[in-house]
Design a protein around this motif. Structure first.
Motif, PDB file in Angstrom:
ATOM      1  N   LYS A  40       0.857  -1.185   0.000  1.00 36.82           N
ATOM      2  CA  LYS A  40       0.000   0.000   0.000  1.00 36.82           C
ATOM      3  C   LYS A  40       0.891   1.233   0.000  1.00 36.82           C
ATOM      4  O   LYS A  40       1.794   1.342   0.836  1.00 36.82           O
ATOM      5  CB  LYS A  40      -0.916   0.023   1.235  1.00 36.82           C
ATOM      6  CG  LYS A  40      -1.734  -1.232   1.432  1.00 36.82           C
ATOM      7  CD  LYS A  40      -2.655  -1.512   0.257  1.00 36.82           C
ATOM      8  CE  LYS A  40      -3.503  -2.726   0.511  1.00 36.82           C
ATOM      9  NZ  LYS A  40      -3.079  -3.908  -0.199  1.00 36.82           N
ATOM     10  N   ARG A  41       0.632   2.130  -0.925  1.00 36.09           N
ATOM     11  CA  ARG A  41       1.451   3.332  -1.053  1.00 36.09           C
ATOM     12  C   ARG A  41       1.394   4.162   0.224  1.00 36.09           C
ATOM     13  O   ARG A  41       0.401   4.167   0.938  1.00 36.09           O
ATOM     14  CB  ARG A  41       1.049   4.167  -2.265  1.00 36.09           C
ATOM     15  CG  ARG A  41      -0.301   4.836  -2.186  1.00 36.09           C
ATOM     16  CD  ARG A  41      -0.566   5.751  -3.385  1.00 36.09           C
ATOM     17  NE  ARG A  41       0.415   6.807  -3.496  1.00 36.09           N
ATOM     18  CZ  ARG A  41       0.365   7.948  -2.809  1.00 36.09           C
ATOM     19  NH1 ARG A  41      -0.635   8.179  -1.993  1.00 36.09           N
ATOM     20  NH2 ARG A  41       1.314   8.836  -2.956  1.00 36.09           N
ATOM     21  N   TYR A  79       0.967   8.654   6.210  1.00 36.27           N
ATOM     22  CA  TYR A  79      -0.203   7.771   6.205  1.00 36.27           C
ATOM     23  C   TYR A  79      -0.055   6.713   5.121  1.00 36.27           C
ATOM     24  O   TYR A  79       0.685   6.880   4.163  1.00 36.27           O
ATOM     25  CB  TYR A  79      -1.502   8.571   6.008  1.00 36.27           C
ATOM     26  CG  TYR A  79      -1.599   9.266   4.673  1.00 36.27           C
ATOM     27  CD1 TYR A  79      -2.179   8.635   3.573  1.00 36.27           C
ATOM     28  CD2 TYR A  79      -1.124  10.553   4.506  1.00 36.27           C
ATOM     29  CE1 TYR A  79      -2.265   9.267   2.353  1.00 36.27           C
ATOM     30  CE2 TYR A  79      -1.210  11.198   3.286  1.00 36.27           C
ATOM     31  CZ  TYR A  79      -1.783  10.558   2.212  1.00 36.27           C
ATOM     32  OH  TYR A  79      -1.866  11.185   0.996  1.00 36.27           O
ATOM     33  N   THR A  80      -0.760   5.626   5.307  1.00 38.69           N
ATOM     34  CA  THR A  80      -0.828   4.562   4.318  1.00 38.69           C
ATOM     35  C   THR A  80      -2.126   4.733   3.558  1.00 38.69           C
ATOM     36  O   THR A  80      -3.194   4.845   4.160  1.00 38.69           O
ATOM     37  CB  THR A  80      -0.785   3.176   4.991  1.00 38.69           C
ATOM     38  OG1 THR A  80       0.436   3.076   5.722  1.00 38.69           O
ATOM     39  CG2 THR A  80      -0.849   2.065   3.966  1.00 38.69           C
ATOM     40  N   ASP A  81      -2.025   4.762   2.253  1.00 41.71           N
ATOM     41  CA  ASP A  81      -3.197   4.943   1.396  1.00 41.71           C
ATOM     42  C   ASP A  81      -3.884   3.587   1.227  1.00 41.71           C
ATOM     43  O   ASP A  81      -3.405   2.716   0.525  1.00 41.71           O
ATOM     44  CB  ASP A  81      -2.771   5.506   0.048  1.00 41.71           C
ATOM     45  CG  ASP A  81      -3.931   5.842  -0.854  1.00 41.71           C
ATOM     46  OD1 ASP A  81      -5.082   5.539  -0.496  1.00 41.71           O
ATOM     47  OD2 ASP A  81      -3.686   6.407  -1.927  1.00 41.71           O
ATOM     48  N   ASN A  82      -5.009   3.423   1.883  1.00 37.35           N
ATOM     49  CA  ASN A  82      -5.755   2.166   1.812  1.00 37.35           C
ATOM     50  C   ASN A  82      -6.967   2.263   0.902  1.00 37.35           C
ATOM     51  O   ASN A  82      -7.926   1.514   1.053  1.00 37.35           O
ATOM     52  CB  ASN A  82      -6.206   1.737   3.211  1.00 37.35           C
ATOM     53  CG  ASN A  82      -5.043   1.265   4.053  1.00 37.35           C
ATOM     54  OD1 ASN A  82      -4.234   0.479   3.595  1.00 37.35           O
ATOM     55  ND2 ASN A  82      -4.942   1.775   5.258  1.00 37.35           N
ATOM     56  N   ALA A  83      -6.923   3.178  -0.045  1.00 40.83           N
ATOM     57  CA  ALA A  83      -8.053   3.359  -0.957  1.00 40.83           C
ATOM     58  C   ALA A  83      -8.286   2.079  -1.752  1.00 40.83           C
ATOM     59  O   ALA A  83      -7.459   1.654  -2.545  1.00 40.83           O
ATOM     60  CB  ALA A  83      -7.786   4.520  -1.902  1.00 40.83           C
ATOM     61  N   SER A  84      -9.403   1.439  -1.514  1.00 42.72           N
ATOM     62  CA  SER A  84      -9.678   0.152  -2.155  1.00 42.72           C
ATOM     63  C   SER A  84     -10.026   0.300  -3.628  1.00 42.72           C
ATOM     64  O   SER A  84      -9.949  -0.656  -4.386  1.00 42.72           O
ATOM     65  CB  SER A  84     -10.806  -0.572  -1.429  1.00 42.72           C
ATOM     66  OG  SER A  84     -11.974   0.208  -1.467  1.00 42.72           O
ATOM     67  N   LEU A  85     -10.383   1.499  -4.065  1.00 44.28           N
ATOM     68  CA  LEU A  85     -10.762   1.688  -5.463  1.00 44.28           C
ATOM     69  C   LEU A  85      -9.593   1.535  -6.426  1.00 44.28           C
ATOM     70  O   LEU A  85      -9.786   1.232  -7.583  1.00 44.28           O
ATOM     71  CB  LEU A  85     -11.391   3.084  -5.643  1.00 44.28           C
ATOM     72  CG  LEU A  85     -12.677   3.322  -4.871  1.00 44.28           C
ATOM     73  CD1 LEU A  85     -13.141   4.756  -5.080  1.00 44.28           C
ATOM     74  CD2 LEU A  85     -13.756   2.358  -5.310  1.00 44.28           C
ATOM     75  N   SER A  86      -8.374   1.758  -5.935  1.00 42.47           N
ATOM     76  CA  SER A  86      -7.233   1.708  -6.841  1.00 42.47           C
ATOM     77  C   SER A  86      -6.427   0.422  -6.740  1.00 42.47           C
ATOM     78  O   SER A  86      -5.352   0.325  -7.312  1.00 42.47           O
ATOM     79  CB  SER A  86      -6.326   2.910  -6.571  1.00 42.47           C
ATOM     80  OG  SER A  86      -5.867   2.878  -5.254  1.00 42.47           O
ATOM     81  N   TYR A  87      -6.898  -0.565  -6.017  1.00 41.17           N
ATOM     82  CA  TYR A  87      -6.157  -1.818  -5.900  1.00 41.17           C
ATOM     83  C   TYR A  87      -6.106  -2.533  -7.245  1.00 41.17           C
ATOM     84  O   TYR A  87      -7.063  -2.549  -8.001  1.00 41.17           O
ATOM     85  CB  TYR A  87      -6.811  -2.762  -4.904  1.00 41.17           C
ATOM     86  CG  TYR A  87      -6.635  -2.389  -3.464  1.00 41.17           C
ATOM     87  CD1 TYR A  87      -7.300  -3.086  -2.486  1.00 41.17           C
ATOM     88  CD2 TYR A  87      -5.792  -1.368  -3.072  1.00 41.17           C
ATOM     89  CE1 TYR A  87      -7.149  -2.758  -1.150  1.00 41.17           C
ATOM     90  CE2 TYR A  87      -5.641  -1.031  -1.747  1.00 41.17           C
ATOM     91  CZ  TYR A  87      -6.323  -1.734  -0.790  1.00 41.17           C
ATOM     92  OH  TYR A  87      -6.176  -1.419   0.529  1.00 41.17           O
ATOM     93  N   ARG A  88      -4.973  -3.115  -7.477  1.00 34.76           N
ATOM     94  CA  ARG A  88      -4.841  -3.986  -8.634  1.00 34.76           C
ATOM     95  C   ARG A  88      -5.193  -5.395  -8.180  1.00 34.76           C
ATOM     96  O   ARG A  88      -5.489  -5.639  -7.016  1.00 34.76           O
ATOM     97  CB  ARG A  88      -3.406  -3.915  -9.151  1.00 34.76           C
ATOM     98  CG  ARG A  88      -3.002  -2.507  -9.544  1.00 34.76           C
ATOM     99  CD  ARG A  88      -1.607  -2.456 -10.112  1.00 34.76           C
ATOM    100  NE  ARG A  88      -0.672  -3.336  -9.429  1.00 34.76           N
ATOM    101  CZ  ARG A  88       0.568  -3.005  -9.121  1.00 34.76           C
ATOM    102  NH1 ARG A  88       1.019  -1.813  -9.402  1.00 34.76           N
ATOM    103  NH2 ARG A  88       1.373  -3.848  -8.528  1.00 34.76           N
ATOM    104  N   LEU A  89      -5.162  -6.313  -9.084  1.00 33.95           N
ATOM    105  CA  LEU A  89      -5.492  -7.699  -8.731  1.00 33.95           C
ATOM    106  C   LEU A  89      -4.554  -8.267  -7.669  1.00 33.95           C
ATOM    107  O   LEU A  89      -4.947  -9.121  -6.888  1.00 33.95           O
ATOM    108  CB  LEU A  89      -5.473  -8.580  -9.976  1.00 33.95           C
ATOM    109  CG  LEU A  89      -6.582  -8.302 -10.985  1.00 33.95           C
ATOM    110  CD1 LEU A  89      -6.406  -9.186 -12.216  1.00 33.95           C
ATOM    111  CD2 LEU A  89      -7.943  -8.519 -10.357  1.00 33.95           C
ATOM    112  N   ASP A  90      -3.302  -7.774  -7.647  1.00 37.22           N
ATOM    113  CA  ASP A  90      -2.348  -8.282  -6.656  1.00 37.22           C
ATOM    114  C   ASP A  90      -2.436  -7.533  -5.317  1.00 37.22           C
ATOM    115  O   ASP A  90      -1.651  -7.775  -4.414  1.00 37.22           O
ATOM    116  CB  ASP A  90      -0.921  -8.236  -7.197  1.00 37.22           C
ATOM    117  CG  ASP A  90      -0.411  -6.825  -7.432  1.00 37.22           C
ATOM    118  OD1 ASP A  90      -1.176  -5.853  -7.253  1.00 37.22           O
ATOM    119  OD2 ASP A  90       0.774  -6.690  -7.802  1.00 37.22           O
ATOM    120  N   GLY A  91      -3.392  -6.622  -5.161  1.00 38.04           N
ATOM    121  CA  GLY A  91      -3.572  -5.906  -3.912  1.00 38.04           C
ATOM    122  C   GLY A  91      -2.689  -4.673  -3.752  1.00 38.04           C
ATOM    123  O   GLY A  91      -2.781  -3.967  -2.762  1.00 38.04           O
TER     124      GLY A  91
END
Length: 132
Positions: A40-41, A79-91
């Motif tokens: 996570k970025r 902070y850790t960007d946990n935005a689920s909208l931008s996840y790729r298939l590998d998380g």
């Protein structure tokens, strides 16, 4: 931190440059982990912290003086960007193009801050040397 009051502006520029350097490390780390599954970025927010500290004062030099007194508490919020909208298939949520653009923008900000500090010291040097 330089404790003389005439350096209030330089102290804030120095703190902002330190934060820009830290952000550079975070963005570079994001780029290095572009292929790491479930990574996570990470990023930080300093501008809103500084804006909040400067807010409420109509006079800029009073605002800078107040911020300089509280300089030790002006911390960048990592902070850790946990935005689920931008996840790729590998998380992983790092977009290489976005990170490279953010890194370039941050490097420009850092260089501008260093240039501003150099200009400020050049002004002080001019004032001090004009007395001779």
């Amino acid at each position: 931190m330089i404790t003389s009051g005439i350096y209030n502006y330089v102290n804030i520029l120095d703190k902002a440059a330190d934060v820009a350097n830290l952000r550079n490390e975070l963005l570079t780390n994001n780029i290095a982990n572009v292929s790491t599954p479930n990574y996570k970025r990470k990023d930080l927010d300093f501008e809103s912290v500084l804006q909040g500290e400067l807010a409420g004062e109509k006079n800029l030099s009073k605002a800078v003086k107040k911020a300089n007194q509280n300089l030790e508490t002006l911390d960048a919020q990592v902070y850790t960007d946990n935005a689920s909208l931008s996840y790729r298939l590998d998380g992983n949520n790092v977009d290489i193009n976005t990170e490279e653009a953010r890194l370039a923008e941050n490097q420009i900000k850092y260089q501008a801050l260093v240039d501003l500090m150099n200009q400020e010291f050049a002004r002080y040097n001019t004032v001090l040397s004009s007395g001779n």
